[in-house]
Design a protein around this motif. Structure first.
Motif, short mmCIF file in Angstrom:
data_model
loop_
_atom_site.label_atom_id
_atom_site.label_comp_id
_atom_site.label_asym_id
_atom_site.label_seq_id
_atom_site.Cartn_x
_atom_site.Cartn_y
_atom_site.Cartn_z
N ALA A 257 -17.46 -35.42 2.38
CA ALA A 257 -16.59 -35.65 3.57
C ALA A 257 -16.89 -34.66 4.76
O ALA A 257 -17.34 -33.72 4.64
N HIS A 259 -15.89 -33.02 8.49
CA HIS A 259 -14.89 -32.50 9.00
C HIS A 259 -15.02 -31.95 10.41
O HIS A 259 -16.09 -31.25 10.75
N ARG A 269 -9.95 -29.16 -0.25
CA ARG A 269 -8.57 -29.89 -0.26
C ARG A 269 -8.99 -31.42 -0.80
O ARG A 269 -8.34 -32.05 -1.67
N ALA A 270 -10.07 -31.87 -0.27
CA ALA A 270 -10.66 -33.12 -0.94
C ALA A 270 -10.89 -33.19 -2.40
O ALA A 270 -10.40 -34.11 -3.22
N THR A 273 -7.45 -32.97 -4.11
CA THR A 273 -6.70 -34.05 -4.06
C THR A 273 -7.32 -35.20 -5.32
O THR A 273 -6.75 -35.80 -5.96
N GLU A 341 -18.73 -31.48 3.35
CA GLU A 341 -18.31 -31.08 1.66
C GLU A 341 -19.22 -32.00 1.03
O GLU A 341 -18.64 -33.27 1.10
N LEU A 367 -8.41 -40.18 0.38
CA LEU A 367 -9.61 -39.56 0.83
C LEU A 367 -9.99 -39.95 2.16
O LEU A 367 -10.52 -39.14 3.11
N GLU A 370 -7.03 -38.98 4.70
CA GLU A 370 -6.30 -37.70 4.81
C GLU A 370 -7.43 -36.43 4.47
O GLU A 370 -7.35 -35.60 4.96
N HIS A 371 -8.88 -37.02 4.32
CA HIS A 371 -9.88 -35.93 3.91
C HIS A 371 -11.21 -36.20 4.72
O HIS A 371 -12.07 -35.87 4.28
#
Length: 471
Positions: A257, A259, A269-270, A273, A341, A367, A370-371
């Motif tokens: 991921a 960001h 948080r990923a 989740t 990440e 994912l 939201e991520h």
């Protein structure tokens, strides 16, 4: 070979108790410390290291002692203190000295030692000058090309000491070779940290010689180059002889991921989740090595990564000590695209039917939306449900699905990315205006899924818009 002895105590090993424990060798031994004070060493008057004591670690996470030291281990109730004492076997007295250091710690502070029954409290007399010298106490042998560590610990984890040794070997352009008997297993974080050649897991073959515990290749020590190398291109019988069909399965998700850098960004948080989606609960603990000693906290994880930036941060996370077994490694790094990440999450199941394969697409959708997921590969293999790695052949990972995030779908072009030459066509996820694509590849039982993944990868990489993220 080094010998590890561990004290698990409910009370803090403060300066007074550590000094009392270290006095087990008498006043004639020298006490030294590393530059950062993280390791204390007992040395002979001539400077020869005998015992190294790592900085005590406060463990808040239930089940870590049992996971790493065996079910028969009875640690104090968390939180408790974990103090590792490492003895060199180049001096016969060093092992007894390490046991006496731990025994005195538990006598003063309560708790227990590992291995069971290792505790001693007697004074250990060390000769004035053991034969030989050892300039590098953290490894058992050092050449221009290789650092060699010998261990017979039944389960070898990615301890802070091994993590530091790996880093030091890399910085000096050396390989790290872990040499063990055939009964030793590795944890997944250590296997991941080794990363393959030039690092190796070298196993002593019961029939003579050595072999690679990950590939099975026969090895020999080359005195000229000072390293272990393959000798004839064949596999050791000991590597293949122990192979047997198993009902156990390991489900592995490898995802990335990226960001946008922002002061409000919270990392982890990923991973949380994915953990909740597959197990029904969040990770239990995390740390930078094993044991994972801190209660799960994305905010604390983020603070650590910020403190270490721009250097990358490597983390370990563990789940609750019940089925399914679950463990993850995570790397956080700054890239030109943002904050990345990179996560590998593995779960162990005793029965194939318990794997939640039907929920993978909905997890991928979450994912993505939201991520900031960019890629995710899911595989299944027949391997131990406790997630430890023996030096024997196990089932190869078989692809189940691959997910490509909106950024790469846009780069490739939706019409091309959506029409790969594989049997199952992808499903759109996320925003209709900028969708991600989820590619089903198999159910974890068909080796032909690898061909489908290779075909998909070649199709995506030859897109006119440039290479996509690698499947």
């Amino acid at each position: 070979m080094t010998v590890d002895v561990i004290a698990l105590t409910p009370k803090t090993p403060d300066q007074a108790s550590l000094l009392a424990a270290l006095h087990a060798g008498g006043p004639d031994l020298e006490l030294t410390a590393t530059d950062d004070g993280a390791v204390l060493q007992l040395c002979t008057a001539a400077g020869r290291p005998l015992v190294a004591v790592e900085a005590p670690l406060l463990v808040h996470v239930p089940g870590e002692a049992e996971r790493l030291l065996g079910a028969a281990t009875t640690p104090p109730e968390p939180p408790y203190w974990w103090t590792e004492v490492r003895a060199t076997t180049t001096a016969p007295e060093a092992e007894r000295l390490a046991k006496s250091v731990c025994g005195r710690l538990t006598m003063l502070l309560g708790g227990t030692t590992w291995p069971p029954g290792a505790a001693r409290t007697s004074r250990v007399t060390v000769p004035d000058e053991p034969p030989g010298t050892q300039d590098f106490p953290t490894v058992d042998a050092l050449t221009d090309s290789t650092a060699v560590v010998l261990s017979d610990r039944p389960l070898l984890p990615l301890t802070a000491w091994l993590s530091d040794t790996l880093r030091a070997a890399a910085q000096s352009n050396r390989a790290l070779h872990l040499v063990t008997p055939p009964h030793v297993r590795l944890t997944l974080p250590l296997r991941t940290a080794l990363g393959g050649a030039p690092n190796r897991w070298v196993v002593q073959d019961p029939q003579g010689g050595y072999y690679d515990g990950l590939s099975g290749a026969r090895l020999a020590w080359q005195s000229g180059s000072g390293t272990f190398t393959p000798v004839d291109g064949t596999l050791a019988d000991a590597f293949t002889a122990g192979a047997a069909p198993t009902e156990h399965r390991q489900l592995t998700l490898t995802f990335r991921a990226v960001h946008v850098p922002d002061e409000r960004l919270v990392l982890g948080r990923a991973l949380e989740t994915a953990w909740r989606h597959l197990t029904g609960s969040p990770p239990l603990g995390w740390g930078t090595a094993e044991p994972a000693n801190l209660p799960w906290s994305p905010h604390q994880l983020t603070d650590l990564a910020r403190d270490r930036a721009p250097a990358p941060t490597h983390l370990v996370a563990v789940g609750a000590p019940f089925h399914p077994a679950s463990i993850a490694t995570q790397r956080v790094a700054r890239t030109t695209a943002g904050v990345a990440e990179e996560v590998t999450l593995t779960l162990g199941y005793e029965r194939p039917e318990d794997m939640p394969l039907g929920t993978l697409e909905s997890l991928a959708a979450t994912l993505v939306t939201e991520h900031a997921l960019t890629t995710m590969l899911v595989t299944v293999r027949a391997a131990r449900a406790d997630l430890t790695l023996p030096p024997r052949v196990e089932g190869p990972p078989l692809p189940v699905s691959f997910t490509l995030g909106p950024r790469d779908v846009k780069s490739i072009g939706l019409p091309r990315a959506e029409r790969p030459p594989i049997p199952a066509q992808p499903h759109r996820l996320g925003s209709p205006a900028s969708p991600a694509l989820h590619y089903p590849l198999g159910d974890g039982t068909d080796p032909r899924a690898w061909k489908a993944l290779q075909t998909l990868g070649a199709h995506l990489k030859t897109a006119a818009g440039g290479p996509a993220s690698r499947p």
